[in-house]
Write an enzyme that holds these catalytic residues in place. Structure first.
Site, PDB file in Angstrom:
ATOM      1  N   HIS A   1      33.021  51.648  33.051  1.00 26.37           N
ATOM      2  CA  HIS A   1      33.387  50.523  33.730  1.00 26.37           C
ATOM      3  C   HIS A   1      32.895  50.769  35.184  1.00 26.37           C
ATOM      4  O   HIS A   1      32.356  49.922  35.916  1.00 26.37           O
ATOM      5  CB  HIS A   1      34.836  50.187  33.654  1.00 26.37           C
TER       6      HIS A   1
ATOM      7  N   LYS B   1      32.946  37.569  43.179  1.00 24.83           N
ATOM      8  CA  LYS B   1      33.835  37.348  42.125  1.00 24.83           C
ATOM      9  C   LYS B   1      35.259  37.700  42.641  1.00 24.83           C
ATOM     10  O   LYS B   1      35.482  38.633  43.348  1.00 24.83           O
ATOM     11  CB  LYS B   1      33.725  38.022  40.727  1.00 24.83           C
TER      12      LYS B   1
ATOM     13  N   GLY C   1      35.659  35.799  30.451  1.00 26.17           N
ATOM     14  CA  GLY C   1      35.906  34.856  31.661  1.00 26.17           C
ATOM     15  C   GLY C   1      34.863  35.158  32.826  1.00 26.17           C
ATOM     16  O   GLY C   1      34.296  34.267  33.370  1.00 26.17           O
TER      17      GLY C   1
END
Ligand code: R5P
Length: 281
Positions: free
Chosen positions: A120, A176, A209
């Site tokens: 990640h 974001k 999402g």
């Protein structure tokens, strides 16, 4: 050189041609995991293939397998195809430091070499010495058709810039914001996408999402066609349903995680050659 694997990577192990190690990995009636190495591995280089997404048994299998191999004095190279828990790499007061803890357990095994496919974030590097492998060449044919590559958040920006440079395609990115865990809101888009074929690039799709919010923003900004490439398809909860309903044309993910029953909108790209190259190196 043999390789060993946890249940979470069985779908990959079954396809790999390299000789598999002889071992038992099973569960007793009460669910406890049992591991036994059935061959001599002393001073031999072996590979372990694993992914650590929930359920926690995936992590436990990995630790037990490493322990058994270590006790047999193998020289272990570990390839983590998907590092579950990597997103818990920052803490607020009162929280468990989960990804750091998992790394400290891995460090205890004194492994020869650790490779992780598209973790990640680079923050893991603070806790673990590993080589970062991002298999974006798997998606080359898709990227080549893009007129703009887009990062849905700042975390994906470095990779998107790299892809933009390599394939000579313009890039854009988004800012974001997560009002709460697992909710994504796009604040703004930097650089234009009007009338362009766009590819969103991310490390993973979990609840969906992020890509849904990003695709809505791209639509508002006049993008002509929106597809997504992401190394890991976690597809938590109703992510697949949301993707099906969205305006996203196609989603491309690798099989770092086993993918079953994907709708036609989701294309799964085989990691086999990429993995074989690593374990033969
Ligand atoms: C950043 O948060 C990550 O790179 C991904 O964008 C994120 O993990 C995807 O999660 P979700 O699909 O739940 O938005």
């Amino acid at each position: 050189m043999n390789f060993f694997y946890t249940t979470s990577t069985k779908h990959l192990a079954n396809k790999i041609k390299t000789k598999k190690g002889k071992f038992i990995l099973k569960k007793f009636g009460d669910g406890e995991i049992y591991v036994k190495i059935l061959e001599k591995v002393k001073n031999k280089k072996v590979w372990v293939l694993a992914s650590t997404q929930p359920p926690a048994d995936n992590l436990l299998e990995l630790f037990f397998l490493l322990d058994a191999l270590k006790r047999e004095q193998a020289k272990i190279n570990l390839l983590i195809t998907y590092f579950g828990y990597a997103r818990q790499d920052r803490i607020e007061r009162g929280e468990a430091f989960t990804s750091k803890l998992i790394c400290s357990w891995l460090n205890n095994f004194n492994l020869n070499k650790i490779y992780i496919i598209h973790p990640h974030s680079q923050r893991l590097k603070n806790f673990l010495d590993y080589e970062n492998l991002i298999p974006f060449e798997l998606f080359s044919s898709v990227i080549k058709k893009a007129e703009v590559v887009v990062a849905p958040d700042k975390g994906a920006l470095e990779l998107v810039k790299k892809i933009s440079g390599k394939y000579d395609v313009p890039y854009a990115y988004m800012e974001k914001f997560r009002p709460m865990p697992e909710k994504a809101k796009i604040l703004k888009l930097v650089n234009g996408v009007k009338n362009k074929k766009v590819i969103l690039v991310d490390d993973m799709i979990s609840t969906g999402g992020t890509i849904i919010a990003a695709s809505e923003k791209l639509e508002q900004e006049g993008a002509k066609e929106i597809s997504v490439i992401a190394t890991h398809g976690v597809f938590a909860g109703d992510a697949i349903k949301k993707i099906k309903k969205s305006s996203i044309e196609k989603v491309y993910v690798s099989d770092s995680l086993s993918q079953k029953r994907c709708p036609t909108k989701i294309k799964v790209i085989d990691l086999l050659k990429f993995i074989e190259k690593i374990i033969k190196s």
